[in-house]
Design a protein around this motif. Structure first.
Motif, PDB file in Angstrom:
ATOM      1  N   GLY A   1       0.815  -1.212   0.000  1.00  8.71           N
ATOM      2  CA  GLY A   1       0.000   0.000   0.000  1.00  8.71           C
ATOM      3  C   GLY A   1       0.849   1.262   0.000  1.00  8.71           C
ATOM      4  O   GLY A   1       0.545   2.231  -0.697  1.00  8.71           O
ATOM      5  N   ALA A   2       1.939   1.245   0.773  1.00  8.86           N
ATOM      6  CA  ALA A   2       2.832   2.403   0.810  1.00  8.86           C
ATOM      7  C   ALA A   2       3.467   2.650  -0.553  1.00  8.86           C
ATOM      8  O   ALA A   2       3.595   3.802  -1.001  1.00  8.86           O
ATOM      9  CB  ALA A   2       3.915   2.193   1.872  1.00  8.86           C
ATOM     10  N   ILE A   3       3.865   1.577  -1.236  1.00 14.73           N
ATOM     11  CA  ILE A   3       4.450   1.716  -2.572  1.00 14.73           C
ATOM     12  C   ILE A   3       3.435   2.316  -3.538  1.00 14.73           C
ATOM     13  O   ILE A   3       3.738   3.250  -4.289  1.00 14.73           O
ATOM     14  CB  ILE A   3       4.931   0.345  -3.094  1.00 14.73           C
ATOM     15  CG1 ILE A   3       6.117  -0.148  -2.274  1.00 14.73           C
ATOM     16  CG2 ILE A   3       5.332   0.443  -4.578  1.00 14.73           C
ATOM     17  CD1 ILE A   3       6.531  -1.563  -2.601  1.00 14.73           C
ATOM     18  N   LEU A   4       2.213   1.782  -3.530  1.00  9.80           N
ATOM     19  CA  LEU A   4       1.184   2.271  -4.451  1.00  9.80           C
ATOM     20  C   LEU A   4       0.843   3.735  -4.175  1.00  9.80           C
ATOM     21  O   LEU A   4       0.631   4.522  -5.101  1.00  9.80           O
ATOM     22  CB  LEU A   4      -0.071   1.402  -4.349  1.00  9.80           C
ATOM     23  CG  LEU A   4       0.044  -0.009  -4.934  1.00  9.80           C
ATOM     24  CD1 LEU A   4      -1.205  -0.810  -4.622  1.00  9.80           C
ATOM     25  CD2 LEU A   4       0.275   0.045  -6.437  1.00  9.80           C
TER      26      LEU A   4
ATOM     27  N   VAL B   1      11.767   7.024 -15.294  1.00  9.89           N
ATOM     28  CA  VAL B   1      10.488   7.092 -14.581  1.00  9.89           C
ATOM     29  C   VAL B   1       9.606   5.881 -14.864  1.00  9.89           C
ATOM     30  O   VAL B   1       9.102   5.230 -13.943  1.00  9.89           O
ATOM     31  CB  VAL B   1       9.740   8.401 -14.942  1.00  9.89           C
ATOM     32  CG1 VAL B   1       8.367   8.420 -14.272  1.00  9.89           C
ATOM     33  CG2 VAL B   1      10.546   9.605 -14.496  1.00  9.89           C
ATOM     34  N   GLN B   2       9.404   5.547 -16.144  1.00  7.49           N
ATOM     35  CA  GLN B   2       8.470   4.478 -16.492  1.00  7.49           C
ATOM     36  C   GLN B   2       8.993   3.101 -16.071  1.00  7.49           C
ATOM     37  O   GLN B   2       8.232   2.276 -15.557  1.00  7.49           O
ATOM     38  CB  GLN B   2       8.173   4.505 -17.993  1.00  7.49           C
ATOM     39  CG  GLN B   2       7.506   5.784 -18.470  1.00  7.49           C
ATOM     40  CD  GLN B   2       6.222   6.082 -17.709  1.00  7.49           C
ATOM     41  OE1 GLN B   2       5.500   5.183 -17.286  1.00  7.49           O
ATOM     42  NE2 GLN B   2       5.921   7.370 -17.527  1.00  7.49           N
ATOM     43  N   LYS B   3      10.275   2.849 -16.255  1.00  8.50           N
ATOM     44  CA  LYS B   3      10.848   1.567 -15.838  1.00  8.50           C
ATOM     45  C   LYS B   3      10.769   1.415 -14.320  1.00  8.50           C
ATOM     46  O   LYS B   3      10.453   0.336 -13.807  1.00  8.50           O
ATOM     47  CB  LYS B   3      12.299   1.459 -16.311  1.00  8.50           C
ATOM     48  CG  LYS B   3      12.448   1.270 -17.815  1.00  8.50           C
ATOM     49  CD  LYS B   3      13.921   1.133 -18.192  1.00  8.50           C
ATOM     50  CE  LYS B   3      14.076   0.942 -19.703  1.00  8.50           C
ATOM     51  NZ  LYS B   3      15.499   0.833 -20.101  1.00  8.50           N
ATOM     52  N   THR B   4      11.068   2.498 -13.627  1.00 10.22           N
ATOM     53  CA  THR B   4      10.996   2.464 -12.158  1.00 10.22           C
ATOM     54  C   THR B   4       9.567   2.227 -11.692  1.00 10.22           C
ATOM     55  O   THR B   4       9.321   1.444 -10.772  1.00 10.22           O
ATOM     56  CB  THR B   4      11.525   3.785 -11.562  1.00 10.22           C
ATOM     57  OG1 THR B   4      12.860   4.000 -12.011  1.00 10.22           O
ATOM     58  CG2 THR B   4      11.498   3.745 -10.042  1.00 10.22           C
ATOM     59  N   ARG B   5       8.614   2.893 -12.353  1.00  7.56           N
ATOM     60  CA  ARG B   5       7.209   2.740 -11.977  1.00  7.56           C
ATOM     61  C   ARG B   5       6.735   1.303 -12.215  1.00  7.56           C
ATOM     62  O   ARG B   5       6.008   0.734 -11.392  1.00  7.56           O
ATOM     63  CB  ARG B   5       6.363   3.730 -12.770  1.00  7.56           C
ATOM     64  CG  ARG B   5       4.917   3.833 -12.292  1.00  7.56           C
ATOM     65  CD  ARG B   5       4.271   5.064 -12.875  1.00  7.56           C
ATOM     66  NE  ARG B   5       4.793   6.280 -12.253  1.00  7.56           N
ATOM     67  CZ  ARG B   5       4.737   7.480 -12.813  1.00  7.56           C
ATOM     68  NH1 ARG B   5       4.210   7.638 -14.003  1.00  7.56           N
ATOM     69  NH2 ARG B   5       5.223   8.522 -12.169  1.00  7.56           N
ATOM     70  N   LEU B   6       7.160   0.701 -13.330  1.00  9.24           N
ATOM     71  CA  LEU B   6       6.796  -0.692 -13.605  1.00  9.24           C
ATOM     72  C   LEU B   6       7.384  -1.614 -12.544  1.00  9.24           C
ATOM     73  O   LEU B   6       6.695  -2.504 -12.027  1.00  9.24           O
ATOM     74  CB  LEU B   6       7.286  -1.100 -14.994  1.00  9.24           C
ATOM     75  CG  LEU B   6       7.115  -2.590 -15.360  1.00  9.24           C
ATOM     76  CD1 LEU B   6       5.646  -2.994 -15.302  1.00  9.24           C
ATOM     77  CD2 LEU B   6       7.712  -2.874 -16.725  1.00  9.24           C
TER      78      LEU B   6
ATOM     79  N   LEU C   1       8.254  -0.889  -9.475  1.00  6.62           N
ATOM     80  CA  LEU C   1       7.573  -0.663  -8.196  1.00  6.62           C
ATOM     81  C   LEU C   1       6.194  -1.312  -8.181  1.00  6.62           C
ATOM     82  O   LEU C   1       5.771  -1.879  -7.168  1.00  6.62           O
ATOM     83  CB  LEU C   1       7.453   0.833  -7.933  1.00  6.62           C
ATOM     84  CG  LEU C   1       8.762   1.568  -7.605  1.00  6.62           C
ATOM     85  CD1 LEU C   1       8.550   3.072  -7.599  1.00  6.62           C
ATOM     86  CD2 LEU C   1       9.316   1.111  -6.262  1.00  6.62           C
ATOM     87  N   LEU C   2       5.479  -1.251  -9.322  1.00  5.98           N
ATOM     88  CA  LEU C   2       4.167  -1.876  -9.396  1.00  5.98           C
ATOM     89  C   LEU C   2       4.279  -3.399  -9.278  1.00  5.98           C
ATOM     90  O   LEU C   2       3.486  -4.043  -8.574  1.00  5.98           O
ATOM     91  CB  LEU C   2       3.471  -1.501 -10.706  1.00  5.98           C
ATOM     92  CG  LEU C   2       2.065  -2.062 -10.903  1.00  5.98           C
ATOM     93  CD1 LEU C   2       1.122  -1.536  -9.829  1.00  5.98           C
ATOM     94  CD2 LEU C   2       1.524  -1.717 -12.288  1.00  5.98           C
ATOM     95  N   LEU C   3       5.286  -3.985  -9.944  1.00  3.46           N
ATOM     96  CA  LEU C   3       5.503  -5.429  -9.850  1.00  3.46           C
ATOM     97  C   LEU C   3       5.909  -5.824  -8.433  1.00  3.46           C
ATOM     98  O   LEU C   3       5.488  -6.880  -7.926  1.00  3.46           O
ATOM     99  CB  LEU C   3       6.563  -5.875 -10.851  1.00  3.46           C
ATOM    100  CG  LEU C   3       6.164  -5.835 -12.322  1.00  3.46           C
ATOM    101  CD1 LEU C   3       7.347  -6.208 -13.205  1.00  3.46           C
ATOM    102  CD2 LEU C   3       4.993  -6.788 -12.589  1.00  3.46           C
ATOM    103  N   LEU C   4       6.712  -4.998  -7.784  1.00  5.68           N
ATOM    104  CA  LEU C   4       7.113  -5.272  -6.406  1.00  5.68           C
ATOM    105  C   LEU C   4       5.900  -5.231  -5.485  1.00  5.68           C
ATOM    106  O   LEU C   4       5.723  -6.112  -4.623  1.00  5.68           O
ATOM    107  CB  LEU C   4       8.153  -4.242  -5.970  1.00  5.68           C
ATOM    108  CG  LEU C   4       8.709  -4.371  -4.549  1.00  5.68           C
ATOM    109  CD1 LEU C   4       9.370  -5.728  -4.347  1.00  5.68           C
ATOM    110  CD2 LEU C   4       9.715  -3.259  -4.264  1.00  5.68           C
TER     111      LEU C   4
END
Length: 351
Positions: free
Chosen positions: A91-94, A252-257, A259-262
């Motif tokens: 939840g914190a990541i999202l 940005v986009q690679k990091t966001r992907l 983080l979403l997978l994590l």
């Protein structure tokens, strides 16, 4: 700045700022969580004195107490604690990705994806006699795969010259509704056994936990939380906005992907064994943010400690409030979380 202390490790190759005041608060919350962890072993069908619990944990105590505490109660406490930690961390990541305190795994469909996969598993592997044709031990794997795949689907559908937080949450809400519709349909057309098992799992319960599950889920969640902790700088940069993050050298986009997978992996690990316990991923990070502030270096571990507390307390209430009946922990997290969500909506109308 008086509360900040610079920590340097490995001959100054690694350095970070330590917020002393926030660290003291984190330590206090962690001690409370540990106390609840130990104290919760006293509760169940029969109350066991906490002193006897401590005796059992150091290798003493009667054989009967050993059986009740070690074999029956401790596995569910471990699963409750680590499921709460994983859901809170996710939840914190999202909330960091979407930059909105109302974001959570429940909102963007990751939990619903795991639920649909579990009900689909029960439907696919049930015979004409409404009995499972494979071991129910494969059920957690189905939940893990479902949650992970839905996380990827949300990201793919939200892509349009990159993924913006607004598109991510709107697509997530739509995918979540679709997955819940599939789940409801499968439960309606399926056998009674399937519906009852699915309902118990979707609500969220740690009743059937055992040591074999603990051996799988605890190391997995610990590794994922450690990864999360070591990339908190990326989360802090994400909160500054896409343009600022890009100017600081972040992809940005690679990091966001990533983080979403994590986040999806944390949710999948938790719900695979504890079911879809709702609202922990919403409440824990928000409470932690009010206590220690927005910096993810301390927000992530504080959220994890509060998440563990929430689920363990919910499990204690579920075991004792309506004895001899046992109510799933997810019922109580939802009973607290739903009003809390409404409160946040009124408090943050523009977000």
């Amino acid at each position: 700045m008086k509360n900040l202390k610079t920590i340097r490790l490995l001959q100054n190759k690694v350095s970070f700022l330590l917020d002393i005041k926030a660290s003291k608060k984190l330590t206090l919350i962690s001690i409370i969580a540990l106390a609840v962890f130990l104290f919760s072993a006293s509760f169940g069908d029969s109350f066991i004195n906490p002193i006897k619990v401590l005796q059992v944990l150091i290798g003493k105590g009667s054989d009967f107490d050993q059986l009740i505490i070690v074999d029956f109660r401790m596995p569910r406490i471990f699963i409750a604690a680590f499921a709460g930690m994983a859901l809170a961390g996710a939840g914190a990541i999202l909330q960091g990705i979407i930059k909105n305190p109302l974001a959570s795994p429940d909102i963007i469909g990751i939990s619903a994806g795991g639920g649909a996969a579990v009900v689909g598993f029960l439907a696919m592997f049930s015979d004409s006699n409404h009995s499972l044709t494979v071991s129910i031990e494969w059920l957690p794997l189905a939940g893990f795969i479902g949650a992970t795949i839905v996380g990827l689907i949300v990201y793919i559908f939200a892509w349009k010259d990159g993924v913006t937080p607004t598109r991510l949450v709107l697509i997530g809400i739509g995918v979540s509704a679709f997955m819940q519709a599939i789940t409801t349909m499968l439960m309606i057309i399926g056998p009674i056994y399937q519906a009852s098992e699915a309902n118990k799992w979707i609500t969220g319960s740690v009743k059937s936990a055992d040591w074999s599950q603990v051996q799988i889920v605890v190391p997995l969640i610990l590794i994922l939380l450690l990864i999360t902790f070591f990339i908190t700088r990326q989360l802090n940069v994400q909160e500054l906005g896409d343009d600022t993050a890009a100017s600081l050298g972040q992809s940005v986009q690679k990091t966001r992907l990533f983080l979403l997978l994590l986040s999806s992996s944390l949710v999948a690990s938790a719900i695979s064994f504890a079911g879809a316990i709702g609202f922990v991923g919403l409440m824990a990070p928000h409470i932690a943010r009010r206590i220690v502030g927005p910096s993810f270096g301390v927000l992530i571990p504080t959220s994890a400690a509060i998440g563990a507390l929430l689920v363990m307390v919910a499990d204690i209430i579920g075991r004792t409030a309506f004895n001899p009946l046992e109510v799933p922990a997810g019922v109580f997290t939802a009973a607290i979380g739903a009003p809390y969500f409404i409160y946040l909506l009124f408090r943050n109308p523009r977000k």
